[in-house]
Design a protein around this motif. Structure first.
Motif, PDB file in Angstrom:
ATOM      1  N   ALA A   1      15.218  13.323   4.290  1.00 26.06           N
ATOM      2  CA  ALA A   1      14.348  13.076   3.428  1.00 26.06           C
ATOM      3  C   ALA A   1      13.626  11.067   3.091  1.00 26.06           C
ATOM      4  O   ALA A   1      14.046  10.601   2.570  1.00 26.06           O
ATOM      5  N   TRP A   2      12.800  11.327   4.284  1.00 27.39           N
ATOM      6  CA  TRP A   2      12.057   9.913   5.035  1.00 27.39           C
ATOM      7  C   TRP A   2      10.779  10.400   4.634  1.00 27.39           C
ATOM      8  O   TRP A   2      10.391   9.259   5.261  1.00 27.39           O
ATOM      9  N   ALA A   3      10.168  11.622   4.278  1.00 25.35           N
ATOM     10  CA  ALA A   3       9.142  11.322   4.781  1.00 25.35           C
ATOM     11  C   ALA A   3       8.389  12.675   4.420  1.00 25.35           C
ATOM     12  O   ALA A   3       9.273  13.014   3.527  1.00 25.35           O
ATOM     13  N   GLY A   4       7.004  13.231   3.997  1.00 24.24           N
ATOM     14  CA  GLY A   4       6.511  14.350   4.007  1.00 24.24           C
ATOM     15  C   GLY A   4       6.712  14.734   5.223  1.00 24.24           C
ATOM     16  O   GLY A   4       7.075  15.074   6.592  1.00 24.24           O
TER      17      GLY A   4
ATOM     18  N   GLY B   1       0.208  -1.179   0.174  1.00 19.68           N
ATOM     19  CA  GLY B   1      -0.590   0.027   0.414  1.00 19.68           C
ATOM     20  C   GLY B   1       0.702   1.505   0.281  1.00 19.68           C
ATOM     21  O   GLY B   1       2.001   1.140   0.286  1.00 19.68           O
ATOM     22  N   SER B   2       0.072   2.183   0.131  1.00 18.97           N
ATOM     23  CA  SER B   2       1.066   3.724   0.256  1.00 18.97           C
ATOM     24  C   SER B   2       1.340   4.410   1.076  1.00 18.97           C
ATOM     25  O   SER B   2       0.336   4.296   1.946  1.00 18.97           O
ATOM     26  N   TRP B   3       2.703   5.643   1.303  1.00 24.04           N
ATOM     27  CA  TRP B   3       2.610   6.083   2.593  1.00 24.04           C
ATOM     28  C   TRP B   3       1.978   7.611   1.831  1.00 24.04           C
ATOM     29  O   TRP B   3       2.024   8.094   0.650  1.00 24.04           O
ATOM     30  N   ASP B   4       3.275   7.916   2.953  1.00 25.39           N
ATOM     31  CA  ASP B   4       3.876   9.870   2.162  1.00 25.39           C
ATOM     32  C   ASP B   4       4.315  10.131   1.048  1.00 25.39           C
ATOM     33  O   ASP B   4       5.368   9.219   1.264  1.00 25.39           O
TER      34      ASP B   4
ATOM     35  N   ILE C   1      10.766  13.539  -4.392  1.00 28.65           N
ATOM     36  CA  ILE C   1      11.138  12.872  -5.880  1.00 28.65           C
ATOM     37  C   ILE C   1      10.048  11.454  -5.071  1.00 28.65           C
ATOM     38  O   ILE C   1      10.454  10.476  -6.175  1.00 28.65           O
ATOM     39  N   SER C   2       9.116  11.604  -5.217  1.00 26.97           N
ATOM     40  CA  SER C   2       8.337  10.074  -4.933  1.00 26.97           C
ATOM     41  C   SER C   2       7.336  10.956  -4.182  1.00 26.97           C
ATOM     42  O   SER C   2       6.623  11.407  -3.067  1.00 26.97           O
ATOM     43  N   GLY C   3       6.051  10.124  -5.534  1.00 25.81           N
ATOM     44  CA  GLY C   3       4.191  10.801  -4.872  1.00 25.81           C
ATOM     45  C   GLY C   3       4.208  10.469  -3.071  1.00 25.81           C
ATOM     46  O   GLY C   3       3.387  10.526  -2.239  1.00 25.81           O
ATOM     47  N   ALA C   4       4.374   8.731  -2.737  1.00 27.42           N
ATOM     48  CA  ALA C   4       4.066   7.826  -1.996  1.00 27.42           C
ATOM     49  C   ALA C   4       5.588   7.339  -1.902  1.00 27.42           C
ATOM     50  O   ALA C   4       5.908   6.316  -2.228  1.00 27.42           O
TER      51      ALA C   4
END
Length: 352
Positions: A218-221, A156-159, A242-245
């Motif tokens: 650079a580990w989260a939103g 699944g996706s996270w932030d 660098i990534s949306g999720a």
């Protein structure tokens, strides 16, 4: 460390459990009379973050299991260092894991796509769409089917992945020399722009920012930056990501998973889906809320034309990963096809 020592002493021993006598209806008497199945599940997340990303679903599972099964939840590095989780689960030291493939050193070629694979997604819905409608689910099942002792249960996706820093970042040049806590594959990519990836235990990150061992994260939103306290030891938040999720998964020791009756397997999968759904709206709310009402971090941005340089470089990175195996090449082709579809579909799927 005390918890870890106690755990290791007890690992492999049967745990006695006494179920108190209660007034229950006939259909549940048999289940309540048995010693419950007990699992140890460790998440990648620390306590504050786990309150959102997994604990509600595990609490719900334990309640719905009605005494037949109980999952003991452990947090990041609490029993086993995150980088050793896969092997520990494979040996049966722990029963299940919630993490990304990349961080736990899963011995499969597709592990590089776990966590933050650069620019593989723009929004959180991209991850479940790729797994459920573009074939990634079948590829992951194929890959983990070749590994003995561990069953991949779903993703699944996270932030999103943004920089939280002590000094402002307003250009690619500002990234050079920054010591940043990040994920393995993300760090490998960001090093092309002068970032120095740093690996530390999750619970040490806040102190490392205070002591200037780290320049950024650079580990989260931004939701996690506020939730876990990183906004208190940082000053700036870069809106470019660098990534949306983040793509994370659930895994289980195969023997323990196979021992479960079908109804408990179904219940566990439903609780996984509950966790995935909660994160979808929690992060979607939080990323906007904390940008506009957080008050602790100043927002900075790299101009889109300049940021495009990094996005273009990601496509070269994809091609390098595709060369590592035939299966990775299939994943990269899916990502390219998906990217093209979303761009051709236009708003609201892609705006540029």
């Amino acid at each position: 460390m005390t918890n870890r020592r106690d755990f290791l002493k007890k690992a492999g021993l049967a745990t006695a459990a006494t179920v108190g006598a209660t007034s229950i209806s006939a259909p549940y008497v048999h289940a309540q009379s048995k010693t419950p199945i007990r699992w140890r599940l460790q998440t990648y997340a620390g306590p504050a973050l786990a309150e959102h990303v997994i604990k509600p679903s595990i609490d719900a599972f334990n309640k719905a299991a009605n005494g037949e099964m109980e999952i003991e939840l452990y947090f990041s590095d609490q029993l086993v260092p995150t980088g050793e989780l896969f092997r520990a689960m494979q040996r049966g030291t722990i029963d299940a894991v919630q993490s990304d493939d990349d961080s736990i050193n899963a011995p499969v070629d597709v592990s590089v796509f776990g966590g933050y694979f650069p620019f593989a997604s723009r929004y959180s819905l991209d991850v479940p769409t790729l797994f459920n409608h573009y074939g990634l689910k079948e590829i992951w099942e194929e890959a983990y089917g070749e590994i003995e002792g561990v069953t991949w249960l779903g993703s699944g996706s996270w932030d999103p992945c943004n920089f939280v820093t002590r000094e402002p970042i307003r250009s690619i040049e500002d990234l050079k020399g920054k010591r940043v806590f990040t994920f393995p594959t993300a760090g490998r990519f960001l090093s092309r722009f002068g970032v120095v990836p740093v690996t530390l235990p999750w619970e040490d990150i806040e102190v490392a920012m205070q002591t200037r061992e780290l320049d950024g994260i650079a580990w989260a939103g931004i939701t996690e930056a506020y939730t876990v306290g990183w906004a208190d030891v940082s000053s700036y938040y870069l809106t470019n990501n660098i990534s949306g999720a983040w793509a994370g998964s659930y895994f289980a020791n195969s023997e323990r998973w196979d021992e479960l009756p079908d109804h408990l397997k179904t219940l566990f999968r439903m609780c996984m889906d509950s966790s995935h759904y909660y994160r979808q709206h929690w992060y979607w709310w939080g990323e906007a809320h904390y940008r506009t009402k957080g008050g602790k971090l100043e927002l900075t941005s790299i101009p889109e034309a300049e940021w495009q340089t990094i996005e273009d470089e990601a496509l070269s990175f994809w091609d390098e990963i595709a060369e590592q195996s035939e299966r990775n090449a299939r994943v990269v082709q899916i990502l390219k096809d998906y990217r093209s579809t979303m761009q051709n579909a236009g708003p609201p799927y892609r705006y540029s």
